[in-house]
Design a protein around this motif. Structure first.
Motif, PDB file in Angstrom:
ATOM      1  N   ASN A 115       0.827  -1.215   0.000  1.00 41.19           N
ATOM      2  CA  ASN A 115       0.000   0.000   0.000  1.00 41.19           C
ATOM      3  C   ASN A 115       0.857   1.259   0.000  1.00 41.19           C
ATOM      4  OD1 ASN A 115       0.830  -0.586   2.781  1.00 41.19           O
ATOM      5  ND2 ASN A 115      -0.446   1.174   3.318  1.00 41.19           N
ATOM      6  N   CYS A 116       0.170   2.381  -0.265  1.00 40.52           N
ATOM      7  CA  CYS A 116       0.808   3.696  -0.237  1.00 40.52           C
ATOM      8  C   CYS A 116       0.892   4.192   1.208  1.00 40.52           C
ATOM      9  CB  CYS A 116      -0.005   4.674  -1.079  1.00 40.52           C
ATOM     10  SG  CYS A 116       0.535   6.387  -0.936  1.00 40.52           S
ATOM     11  N   GLU A 117       2.053   4.682   1.623  1.00 38.91           N
ATOM     12  CA  GLU A 117       2.206   5.191   2.992  1.00 38.91           C
ATOM     13  C   GLU A 117       1.380   6.437   3.241  1.00 38.91           C
ATOM     14  OE1 GLU A 117       6.090   5.828   4.555  1.00 38.91           O
ATOM     15  OE2 GLU A 117       6.825   3.883   3.866  1.00 38.91           O
ATOM     16  N   CYS A 118       1.090   7.187   2.187  1.00 39.18           N
ATOM     17  CA  CYS A 118       0.355   8.440   2.339  1.00 39.18           C
ATOM     18  C   CYS A 118      -1.144   8.248   2.412  1.00 39.18           C
ATOM     19  CB  CYS A 118       0.633   9.337   1.137  1.00 39.18           C
ATOM     20  SG  CYS A 118       1.986  10.430   1.362  1.00 39.18           S
ATOM     21  N   CYS A 119      -1.695   7.582   1.413  1.00 39.28           N
ATOM     22  CA  CYS A 119      -3.161   7.532   1.291  1.00 39.28           C
ATOM     23  C   CYS A 119      -3.701   6.120   1.514  1.00 39.28           C
ATOM     24  CB  CYS A 119      -3.592   8.048  -0.074  1.00 39.28           C
ATOM     25  SG  CYS A 119      -3.057   7.013  -1.443  1.00 39.28           S
ATOM     26  N   ASN A 120      -2.814   5.167   1.742  1.00 39.80           N
ATOM     27  CA  ASN A 120      -3.199   3.798   2.090  1.00 39.80           C
ATOM     28  C   ASN A 120      -3.898   3.055   0.950  1.00 39.80           C
ATOM     29  OD1 ASN A 120      -3.027   1.720   3.953  1.00 39.80           O
ATOM     30  ND2 ASN A 120      -5.037   2.102   4.799  1.00 39.80           N
ATOM     31  N   PHE A 122       4.895   4.567  -2.176  1.00 35.11           N
ATOM     32  CA  PHE A 122       3.837   5.551  -2.402  1.00 35.11           C
ATOM     33  C   PHE A 122       3.171   5.283  -3.734  1.00 35.11           C
ATOM     34  CE2 PHE A 122       7.200   7.367   0.161  1.00 35.11           C
ATOM     35  CZ  PHE A 122       6.500   7.846   1.257  1.00 35.11           C
ATOM     36  N   CYS A 123       1.954   5.805  -3.886  1.00 34.21           N
ATOM     37  CA  CYS A 123       1.295   5.709  -5.185  1.00 34.21           C
ATOM     38  C   CYS A 123       1.781   6.859  -6.072  1.00 34.21           C
ATOM     39  CB  CYS A 123      -0.223   5.740  -5.021  1.00 34.21           C
ATOM     40  SG  CYS A 123      -0.883   7.318  -4.492  1.00 34.21           S
ATOM     41  N   ARG A 124       1.478   6.759  -7.345  1.00 36.78           N
ATOM     42  CA  ARG A 124       1.960   7.760  -8.286  1.00 36.78           C
ATOM     43  C   ARG A 124       1.408   9.139  -7.957  1.00 36.78           C
ATOM     44  NH1 ARG A 124       0.382   7.303 -14.524  1.00 36.78           N
ATOM     45  NH2 ARG A 124      -1.651   7.573 -13.548  1.00 36.78           N
ATOM     46  N   ALA A 125       0.132   9.203  -7.604  1.00 37.66           N
ATOM     47  CA  ALA A 125      -0.488  10.506  -7.339  1.00 37.66           C
ATOM     48  C   ALA A 125       0.186  11.195  -6.155  1.00 37.66           C
ATOM     49  CB  ALA A 125      -1.972  10.329  -7.078  1.00 37.66           C
ATOM     50  N   CYS A 126       0.394  10.470  -5.058  1.00 38.67           N
ATOM     51  CA  CYS A 126       1.041  11.073  -3.893  1.00 38.67           C
ATOM     52  C   CYS A 126       2.481  11.445  -4.221  1.00 38.67           C
ATOM     53  CB  CYS A 126       1.006  10.115  -2.711  1.00 38.67           C
ATOM     54  SG  CYS A 126      -0.640   9.895  -2.014  1.00 38.67           S
ATOM     55  N   ALA A 127       3.192  10.565  -4.884  1.00 42.08           N
ATOM     56  CA  ALA A 127       4.602  10.829  -5.190  1.00 42.08           C
ATOM     57  C   ALA A 127       4.748  12.084  -6.046  1.00 42.08           C
ATOM     58  CB  ALA A 127       5.229   9.633  -5.897  1.00 42.08           C
TER      59      ALA A 127
HETATM   60 ZN   LIG Z   1      -0.941   7.559  -2.168  1.00 43.24          ZN
END
Ligand SMILES: [Zn+2]
Ligand SMILES: [Zn+2]
Length: 82
Positions: free
Chosen positions: A7-12, A31-36
Motif C-alpha cells: 500500500n501507499c504510505e500516504c493515502c493507504n 507511495f502511489c503515483r499521485a502522492c509521489a
Molecule cells: Zn498515495
C-alpha cells in the motif's frame, strides 16, 4: 530483494505487485503515483531520496518470493517538501 509493500504510505491505497502506480525510494518507502508526484514532488518524505517506479515481479516468481503483506501507513509524514 524488494519487499513489494502492499500500500501507499500516504493515502493507504492498495499497490499490488502488478500495479504500475507504485513508487519507491532506496529504502522501499512506498507511495502511489499521485502522492509521489502531486504531494511529494518525487522525493521521499522519510529519507529525502528519490522516488522511482517500482519494478513488477514476474508472476511466476511470486509463488516462491511473495510480496509483503505488512501495510505501512504514515499519513502524518506525508507532506510536500515546500
Ligand atoms: Zn498515495
Ligand atoms: Zn525513503
Amino acid at each position: 530483494m524488494l519487499q513489494l509493500r502492499p500500500n501507499c504510505e500516504c493515502c493507504n491505497r492498495d499497490l499490488p505487485n502488478e500495479s504500475t502506480e507504485a513508487r519507491i525510494c532506496s529504502f522501499e518507502c512506498t507511495f502511489c503515483r499521485a502522492c509521489a508526484q502531486d504531494k511529494l514532488d518525487s522525493i521521499c518524505p522519510n529519507c529525502g531520496g528519490e522516488l522511482v517506479v517500482r519494478p513488477r515481479r514476474p508472476a511466476e516468481k511470486l509463488a516462491k518470493y511473495p510480496a509483503s503483506t505488512e501495510r505501512v501507513y504514515k499519513p502524518a509524514g506525508c507532506r510536500a517538501q515546500n
